[in-house]
Enzyme design. Sequence first.
Site, PDB file in Angstrom:
ATOM      1  CG  ASP A  36      -2.214   0.871   0.825  1.00 39.62           C
ATOM      2  OD1 ASP A  36      -2.139   1.659  -0.147  1.00 39.62           O
ATOM      3  OD2 ASP A  36      -3.233   0.782   1.524  1.00 39.62           O
TER       4      ASP A  36
HETATM    5  C1  NOJ Z   1      -3.931   4.018  -0.118  1.00 39.75           C
HETATM    6  C2  NOJ Z   1      -5.140   3.143  -0.019  1.00 39.75           C
HETATM    7  O1  NOJ Z   1      -5.123   2.428   1.198  1.00 39.75           O
HETATM    8  C3  NOJ Z   1      -5.255   2.164  -1.157  1.00 39.75           C
HETATM    9  O2  NOJ Z   1      -6.480   1.505  -1.053  1.00 39.75           O
HETATM   10  C4  NOJ Z   1      -5.118   2.863  -2.471  1.00 39.75           C
HETATM   11  O3  NOJ Z   1      -5.275   1.954  -3.523  1.00 39.75           O
HETATM   12  C5  NOJ Z   1      -3.764   3.545  -2.517  1.00 39.75           C
HETATM   13  N1  NOJ Z   1      -3.692   4.516  -1.455  1.00 39.75           N
HETATM   14  C6  NOJ Z   1      -3.500   4.209  -3.841  1.00 39.75           C
HETATM   15  O4  NOJ Z   1      -4.272   5.316  -3.975  1.00 39.75           O
END
Ligand code: NOJ
Length: 764
Positions: free
Chosen positions: A298
């Site tokens: 993430d």
């Molecule tokens: C953080 C989020 O937790 C995730 O779900 C997302 O895909 C990413 N950022 C990218 O934006």
Amino acid sequence: MKNKKIITFGFFALFTIGNMNAQKKPYLDKKKTIEERIELLLPLMTLEEKVGQMNQYNGFWDVTGPAPKGGTAELKYEHLRKGWVGSMLTVRGVKEVRAVQKIAVEETRLGIPLIIGFDVIHGYKTLSPIPLAEAASWDLEAIEKSAAIAADEASASGINWTFGPNVDVANDARWGRVMEGAGEDPYLGSKIAIARVHGFQGETIADLQKVNKIAACAKHFAAYGYVEAGLEYNIVDISNSKLYNSVLPPFKATVDAGVRTFMNSFNTLNGVPATGNVFLQRDILKGKWKFDGFVISDYASIREMIAHGYAKDEDDATAKAVIAGSDMDMESYLYVAKLVALVKEGKVKEALVDDAVRRILRVKFELGLFDDPYKNCDEKREKATIGNKANIDGVLDMAKKSIVLLKNDKGLLPLKKSGQKIALIGALANDKNSPLGSWRIASDDNTAVSVLEGMQQYKDNQLTFEKGADLIVGKTSFLNEVIFNTTDKSGFEAAKTAAKNADVVVMVLGEHGFQSGEGRSRTDLNLPGLQQELLEEIYKVNPNIVLVLNNGRPLSIPWAAEHVPSIVEAWHLGTQTGNAVAQVLYGDYNPSGKLPMSFPRNVGQVPIYYNKYSTGRPIDSDKNVFWSHYTDVEKTPQFPFGFGLSYTKYDYKNLKLNKTVFAKGENVQISVEVTNSGNYNGKEVVQLYIHDQFASIIRPIKELKGFELINLKKGETKTVNFTLTDKELGFYDNDGNYLVEPGTFKIMVGGSSDKGLESGFELN
Ligand code: NOJ
């Protein structure tokens, strides 16, 4: 004739260049299998180029997380040219995607295409309802179609890969990201997860070659839905039983459905960050489940292992992430900075890098990006696809199916179509932004059809609108906190006058679309701002109220549940919100949604969920205080999981089993008759729950194990059949072994988790 010659020559030239490429770049030979092509490419790559494939950078403008230090456009371009970038996220639009893809393909030594990722969570530009709302439809076909629309638009805009579906089972409404998932139940969640994967990717991996399909990503692996106290990014401390029986099943379902990527999560799981978690990523996902796609971290979660107190520095975080099987680094800037040296120093085995790169290349080959890196870069298709009529119609259909009728005591609904004076009250009724929800980076602000606009389509009533009070102060966005109006009541009087003069008052109240989603945990689940006060003031002058809720999570509305005669759960329904709400209010669409999450009576009950356990003292048998209860509020939810009304009525009868005693391995056949005994045609979600009454590890008092969405004309009766097999009757022990134990089972079939026809059987 001359033209023909040019064409022939052009074709020959292209063929020759292609052939030359195939000789110099043997991995471009389409006749080889994907695995052969990977093995032809990998040995040609330097260590730096391999690590480059494991590096993902954000695009140049929108960010979906904290902006990293040093992440300048210059640096990104420099790394792109060196072949040190394998993927970019949040670059969008054919023009922009083509520009970065061109650098990767034409300016780097090996010309390995980028895979372009994007948060296509509930639509790209034409937005569907938020995922929690879609889950309320229990309509797998519609959900798959909605994901397919999203894939269609995103792929037309240059995107190859979505960071969805979010398959986090969650039962704590304080957590803002419950809006992104399918609610509290692993069985429903698994079915929906499969539908979404198929919608994005197609039914088989071969479908990924199609121009309108994109790779999906099951996230957040794992247990993010259980952040302690619903606090965003918090730790997760759960039992193995919860992990194996509630958290993991939807993830496993996506692997079986062919999902090509996984995203890990920000949280720790029982003390170990998911990003550095060997047990989750290597043992379970890549080991036991044999997942052969790749895992993306993430956003900055590799670096965050330092703040967690799990990695001592950047080197340590990098090594731990790679060793644990995090194949691609989203925005930590660590693999690109540290991994080459770590391999050279022998701290990370090159074989682990090779494994990660193979996985990433595999997905790129499967998407056909080596054969046509610009397959999603067709301006004509982009223009013709985004926002086209079919997509608008599709999201409208999904929006109507997502609405849940929670109460209709006095029969105010459906509204009469003429001769009525209707007062529409609440700032959200006239809001074209909030219904878009929180994940809508590719969408333009203020592009939803508001409820006011939807209601205005019905011209034979007299409609007046008054906001009553603003919901928020100032502007809000994906990155900023929502600030509520808590003082300005100057619109109350005008709203009361409108209500007084109306036959029916429709009040649109709830949360702003930017009030749920990432980074939006709340400790108060009541109607925010001045809305509760406004509701009670209006009720005093006209109690004929239809309350339309807008929200991204279960709210607590005890006063409304007691006093307001009609309540409609309308979530954040996306681009077509107003039309969907109006069509339901006016009875042009009979609502059939059922809640995918329990609604608490107050926040103190949270986490509250239907598939709970009995406790040793479930009921008050001695008429004293020593039983499992709250002294100040009932322990049941306000509205339970699976609950939802219709304008018609359904009767259940003749629940039958083919036998009462079964041997292990035998199928249990169940049937029930459902009759539409009301005055409207409709749809009903027939639900089957089981209770394994005693087991070596206690089982929930109810578990959903089957459901069917049926159409019933008024007066019609249908027989619905269910089959229970070992797959539904067993559970996981604390070591992750699947057990089917002999014993007695209760079953319940009905239109909600709180009541239905009951029966039972024995399993030997
Ligand atoms: C953080 C989020 O937790 C995730 O779900 C997302 O895909 C990413 N950022 C990218 O934006």
